[in-house]
Design a protein around this motif. Structure first.
Motif, PDB file in Angstrom:
ATOM      1  N   GLY A  78       5.205   6.072  15.094  1.00 28.16           N
ATOM      2  CA  GLY A  78       3.849   5.529  15.025  1.00 28.16           C
ATOM      3  C   GLY A  78       2.783   6.571  14.779  1.00 28.16           C
ATOM      4  N   SER A  79       3.186   7.834  14.603  1.00 29.01           N
ATOM      5  CA  SER A  79       2.187   8.887  14.419  1.00 29.01           C
ATOM      6  C   SER A  79       2.430   9.718  13.167  1.00 29.01           C
ATOM      7  CB  SER A  79       2.133   9.789  15.653  1.00 29.01           C
ATOM      8  OG  SER A  79       3.409  10.326  15.923  1.00 29.01           O
ATOM      9  N   GLY A  80       3.220   9.195  12.253  1.00 29.07           N
ATOM     10  CA  GLY A  80       3.366   9.854  10.955  1.00 29.07           C
ATOM     11  C   GLY A  80       4.373  10.974  10.879  1.00 29.07           C
ATOM     12  N   THR A  99      -2.387  -1.842  10.842  1.00 28.98           N
ATOM     13  CA  THR A  99      -1.820  -0.825   9.964  1.00 28.98           C
ATOM     14  C   THR A  99      -1.054  -1.515   8.840  1.00 28.98           C
ATOM     15  OG1 THR A  99       0.151  -0.744  11.326  1.00 28.98           O
ATOM     16  CG2 THR A  99      -1.568   0.889  11.781  1.00 28.98           C
ATOM     17  N   LYS A 151      -6.102  -2.387  -0.741  1.00 29.80           N
ATOM     18  CA  LYS A 151      -6.637  -3.403  -1.648  1.00 29.80           C
ATOM     19  C   LYS A 151      -6.470  -2.953  -3.091  1.00 29.80           C
ATOM     20  CE  LYS A 151     -10.552  -3.687   0.740  1.00 29.80           C
ATOM     21  NZ  LYS A 151     -11.920  -4.067   1.175  1.00 29.80           N
ATOM     22  N   PHE A 165     -11.994  -2.482  15.839  1.00 31.19           N
ATOM     23  CA  PHE A 165     -13.225  -1.796  15.466  1.00 31.19           C
ATOM     24  C   PHE A 165     -13.799  -2.462  14.218  1.00 31.19           C
ATOM     25  CE2 PHE A 165     -10.767   0.131  12.157  1.00 31.19           C
ATOM     26  CZ  PHE A 165      -9.643   0.710  12.721  1.00 31.19           C
ATOM     27  N   MET A 176      -1.652  11.692   1.870  1.00 29.58           N
ATOM     28  CA  MET A 176      -2.772  10.994   2.509  1.00 29.58           C
ATOM     29  C   MET A 176      -3.831  11.953   3.060  1.00 29.58           C
ATOM     30  SD  MET A 176      -0.273   8.464   4.632  1.00 29.58           S
ATOM     31  CE  MET A 176      -1.460   7.542   5.585  1.00 29.58           C
ATOM     32  N   PRO A 205      -7.093  -2.370   4.977  1.00 30.93           N
ATOM     33  CA  PRO A 205      -8.038  -2.439   3.860  1.00 30.93           C
ATOM     34  C   PRO A 205      -7.800  -1.359   2.810  1.00 30.93           C
ATOM     35  CG  PRO A 205      -9.207  -2.534   5.958  1.00 30.93           C
ATOM     36  CD  PRO A 205      -7.794  -2.201   6.267  1.00 30.93           C
ATOM     37  N   ARG A 206      -7.129  -0.286   3.181  1.00 32.11           N
ATOM     38  CA  ARG A 206      -6.926   0.838   2.279  1.00 32.11           C
ATOM     39  C   ARG A 206      -6.099   0.442   1.050  1.00 32.11           C
ATOM     40  NH1 ARG A 206      -7.061   6.286   3.400  1.00 32.11           N
ATOM     41  NH2 ARG A 206      -9.116   5.778   4.140  1.00 32.11           N
ATOM     42  N   GLY A 241       4.888  12.639   2.937  1.00 39.34           N
ATOM     43  CA  GLY A 241       4.110  11.411   3.136  1.00 39.34           C
ATOM     44  C   GLY A 241       2.706  11.694   3.640  1.00 39.34           C
ATOM     45  N   ILE A 242       2.607  12.616   4.577  1.00 41.04           N
ATOM     46  CA  ILE A 242       1.285  12.991   5.110  1.00 41.04           C
ATOM     47  C   ILE A 242       0.471  13.686   4.031  1.00 41.04           C
ATOM     48  CG2 ILE A 242       0.075  14.476   6.748  1.00 41.04           C
ATOM     49  CD1 ILE A 242       1.181  12.326   8.328  1.00 41.04           C
ATOM     50  N   LYS A 283      -4.686   5.880  18.293  1.00 47.29           N
ATOM     51  CA  LYS A 283      -3.492   5.290  18.904  1.00 47.29           C
ATOM     52  C   LYS A 283      -3.207   5.911  20.262  1.00 47.29           C
ATOM     53  CE  LYS A 283      -0.932   3.886  14.777  1.00 47.29           C
ATOM     54  NZ  LYS A 283       0.428   3.792  14.208  1.00 47.29           N
ATOM     55  N   CYS A 322       2.434   3.599   8.892  1.00 51.05           N
ATOM     56  CA  CYS A 322       1.964   3.442  10.276  1.00 51.05           C
ATOM     57  C   CYS A 322       0.595   4.069  10.477  1.00 51.05           C
ATOM     58  CB  CYS A 322       2.953   4.055  11.263  1.00 51.05           C
ATOM     59  SG  CYS A 322       2.961   5.867  11.301  1.00 51.05           S
ATOM     60  N   LEU A 323       0.158   4.882   9.518  1.00 51.89           N
ATOM     61  CA  LEU A 323      -1.141   5.540   9.631  1.00 51.89           C
ATOM     62  C   LEU A 323      -2.118   5.064   8.548  1.00 51.89           C
ATOM     63  CD1 LEU A 323      -0.319   9.284  10.434  1.00 51.89           C
ATOM     64  CD2 LEU A 323      -0.916   7.436  12.006  1.00 51.89           C
ATOM     65  N   MET A 324      -1.775   3.971   7.903  1.00 52.45           N
ATOM     66  CA  MET A 324      -2.652   3.484   6.848  1.00 52.45           C
ATOM     67  C   MET A 324      -3.270   2.181   7.316  1.00 52.45           C
ATOM     68  SD  MET A 324      -1.597   3.683   2.942  1.00 52.45           S
ATOM     69  CE  MET A 324      -2.207   5.259   2.457  1.00 52.45           C
ATOM     70  N   LEU A 325      -4.587   2.085   7.258  1.00 56.07           N
ATOM     71  CA  LEU A 325      -5.244   0.832   7.646  1.00 56.07           C
ATOM     72  C   LEU A 325      -5.128  -0.171   6.510  1.00 56.07           C
ATOM     73  CD1 LEU A 325      -8.476   2.176   9.388  1.00 56.07           C
ATOM     74  CD2 LEU A 325      -6.362   1.344  10.454  1.00 56.07           C
ATOM     75  N   PRO A 332      -9.153  -5.184  10.058  1.00 55.24           N
ATOM     76  CA  PRO A 332      -9.189  -3.823   9.512  1.00 55.24           C
ATOM     77  C   PRO A 332      -8.433  -2.797  10.347  1.00 55.24           C
ATOM     78  CG  PRO A 332     -11.353  -4.470  10.346  1.00 55.24           C
ATOM     79  CD  PRO A 332     -10.501  -5.688  10.391  1.00 55.24           C
ATOM     80  N   TRP A 333      -8.175  -3.093  11.621  1.00 59.32           N
ATOM     81  CA  TRP A 333      -7.458  -2.112  12.426  1.00 59.32           C
ATOM     82  C   TRP A 333      -5.941  -2.322  12.382  1.00 59.32           C
ATOM     83  CZ3 TRP A 333     -10.832  -5.738  14.467  1.00 59.32           C
ATOM     84  CH2 TRP A 333     -10.237  -6.813  15.159  1.00 59.32           C
ATOM     85  N   VAL A 359       4.081   7.371   1.457  1.00 63.84           N
ATOM     86  CA  VAL A 359       3.010   7.451   2.446  1.00 63.84           C
ATOM     87  C   VAL A 359       3.518   6.919   3.774  1.00 63.84           C
ATOM     88  CG1 VAL A 359       1.074   7.247   0.810  1.00 63.84           C
ATOM     89  CG2 VAL A 359       2.094   5.180   1.796  1.00 63.84           C
ATOM     90  N   ARG A 360       2.742   7.201   4.818  1.00 75.43           N
ATOM     91  CA  ARG A 360       3.092   6.786   6.172  1.00 75.43           C
ATOM     92  C   ARG A 360       2.361   5.473   6.458  1.00 75.43           C
ATOM     93  NH1 ARG A 360       6.499  11.201   8.186  1.00 75.43           N
ATOM     94  NH2 ARG A 360       7.268  11.402   6.068  1.00 75.43           N
ATOM     95  N   LEU A 382      -6.178   8.318  13.040  1.00 72.19           N
ATOM     96  CA  LEU A 382      -5.395   7.178  13.542  1.00 72.19           C
ATOM     97  C   LEU A 382      -4.487   7.584  14.683  1.00 72.19           C
ATOM     98  CD1 LEU A 382      -6.617   5.278  11.614  1.00 72.19           C
ATOM     99  CD2 LEU A 382      -4.365   4.603  10.825  1.00 72.19           C
ATOM    100  N   VAL A 383      -3.966   8.796  14.635  1.00 73.80           N
ATOM    101  CA  VAL A 383      -3.137   9.269  15.737  1.00 73.80           C
ATOM    102  C   VAL A 383      -3.998   9.373  16.999  1.00 73.80           C
ATOM    103  CG1 VAL A 383      -1.678  11.143  16.573  1.00 73.80           C
ATOM    104  CG2 VAL A 383      -1.573  10.480  14.191  1.00 73.80           C
TER     105      VAL A 383
END
Lengths: 163, 294
Positions: free
Chosen positions: A42-44, A23, A69, B4, B107, A66-67, B103-104, B40, A61-64, A20-21, A58-59, B36-37
């Motif tokens: 890596g931070s959107g 991305t 599915k 986690f 979300m 499981p999101r 993009g942000i 990270k 790199c910031l989406m887990l 789950p962690w 969407v970004r 998430l930021v």
């Protein structure tokens, strides 16, 4: 504990076992070999990891993992149809909007998302759509030109490879 | 990222239950663009991440009895494009469209923007100016507080253990109220504001004197703040260039900026003055244009 993530990528059903962690960017790049998207910051903020989720940028790199599915993802690899480049891809080539290419997949997908919603965008709207895709090489001028040209091509319904 | 446990409660009570059960070790995730930021960058290390996005009825944008009710999960893009918000409280839609990047915005959620409680949270100044309130749910039931009181300090919100922000209620302002939010940034997109100013103005029908004014400053104090002295100084007066100058100066004096990577305290204070003038001028312009339309 890994979970099964079942989702559609570029029109094909996929099943990935992911922690789950993880991305979405990691899942796409490392589990599905879709390395078109890049992880820049890596931070959107840079947009190099942009993919379309149900048609919206969407970004990843910031989406887990499981999101996504049951959702539908489009990456740059899914843009061409039957060997023919999408008009935005062709326009980027024709208008020299690609230099190192790192930002390009993300920028093309952001542009596609705009043109799918608005077939006749103003320059300001194109710049707005690309505002989240940082480019160190081109200075954006050619990218904007390419997107406006692609919008015209798409409005006229021309095929991508007629020049 | 550090591993986690990922939990997907199907209802609010379960979500709060998880937070209570794993006190201090759990975090809610909505859009994930702040959390998430932070993970990270090692600023938070939750052992449990509680994803609230499958909980129903948290993403609405509804009109109810002179208010707009916005669910905590409404995204910035949804707020920016909502026909209801664009009609009744356009300042919110325009603010959402100025935030981050496309993009942000697809979300990030309004709840997340408020709960992260950055002093620069862009939605805060317009919401505070509009007198919006938040609905909070916890093990002891529900409570409501003004958005202004939801911000306690930098990245510190009023939520107590195992509470969750569920909804934002925005009263629709009286007719002929107009407002503008502007943020000052290094680039045209993406950046966190180094100064943000929202204003809401309603002029008296005939004399064009200020009937009601709100001036709210972001990123120049530990929390977003109302420039109450500046507001009081223009109430009842006609806005001319001299008054614009003095109210902008008054607002700048109420700011308590710090120096950081985005700007020095002195520069920010000066920019509060500049931005206050700009937002007021733009708001007055919108008011007069709408008058001419009638």
């Amino acid at each position: 504990m890994k979970q099964a993530i079942i989702f559609k990528v570029n029109g094909k059903d996929q099943q990935v076992f992911a922690e789950p962690w993880w991305t979405l960017s990691r899942v796409l790049r490392e589990e599905l070999d879709l390395t078109g998207l890049k992880v820049g910051c890596g931070s959107g903020e840079c947009g190099a990891c942009t993919v379309l989720l149900d048609g919206k940028p969407v970004r990843s790199c910031l989406m887990l993992a499981p999101r996504v599915k049951g959702r539908e993802i489009l990456t740059i690899e899914g843009m061409a149809k039957d060997g023919q480049l999408h008009p935005v891809q062709q326009a980027f080539i024709d208008h020299f909007a690609v230099q190192c290419g790192y930002c390009t997949p993300g920028a093309i997908l952001s542009a596609k998302a705009l043109l799918d919603k608005k077939s006749d965008p103003t320059e300001a709207e194109v710049r707005g759509a690309l505002s989240g895709n940082l480019c160190r090489c081109t200075g954006y001028v050619k990218m904007v030109e390419a997107v406006l040209a692609a919008s015209e091509t798409m409005r006229r319904g021309e095929s991508a490879h007629g020049r | 990222m550090k591993p986690f446990e990922y939990l997907e409660p199907k209802e609010l009570r379960a979500a709060c239950g998880f937070l209570a059960q794993y006190e201090g070790k759990a975090a809610f995730i909505a859009g994930g663009t702040d959390l998430l930021v932070s993970i990270k960058e090692g600023r938070v290390r939750p052992e449990y991440v509680v994803d609230i996005r499958v909980i129903p009825d948290l993403d609405h944008i509804l009109y109810e009895r002179d208010s707009i009710r916005i669910g905590t999960l409404a995204t910035l893009d949804e707020i920016g494009h909502s026909p209801l918000i664009r009609e009744k409280v356009p300042i919110l839609a325009e603010t959402a469209q100025q935030m981050a990047n496309p993009g942000i915005r697809n979300m990030a959620t309004i709840g997340g923007n408020l709960c992260t409680a950055a002093p620069s949270a862009d939605l805060a100044p317009p919401l505070i100016g509009l007198g919006a309130t938040v609905k909070i749910m916890g093990s002891r039931g529900e409570r409501k507080i003004p958005v202004e009181d939801f911000f306690i300090g930098p990245n510190e919100n009023a939520l107590k253990d195992a509470e969750i922000l569920t909804e934002i209620r925005v009263p629709i302002p009286p007719p002929n109220t107009e407002g503008v939010y502007m943020k000052m940034t290094a680039r045209t997109a993406i950046d966190i504001a180094l100064v943000g100013v929202a204003t809401l103005l309603r002029l008296d029908d005939r004399a064009a004197r200020v009937g009601e004014a709100r001036i709210v400053l972001g990123a120049v104090a530990p929390t977003p703040i109302r420039a109450r002295k500046a507001e009081a100084s223009i109430k009842g007066y006609a806005m001319d260039d001299q008054l614009l100058e003095s109210v902008a100066k008054a607002a700048a004096e109420e700011a308590k900026p710090i120096s950081d990577v985005r700007g020095s305290a002195e520069y920010r204070r000066e920019m509060v003055k500049v931005l206050t003038k700009r937002v007021l001028k733009k708001t007055l312009k919108i008011i007069s244009e709408k008058r001419e339309e009638k």
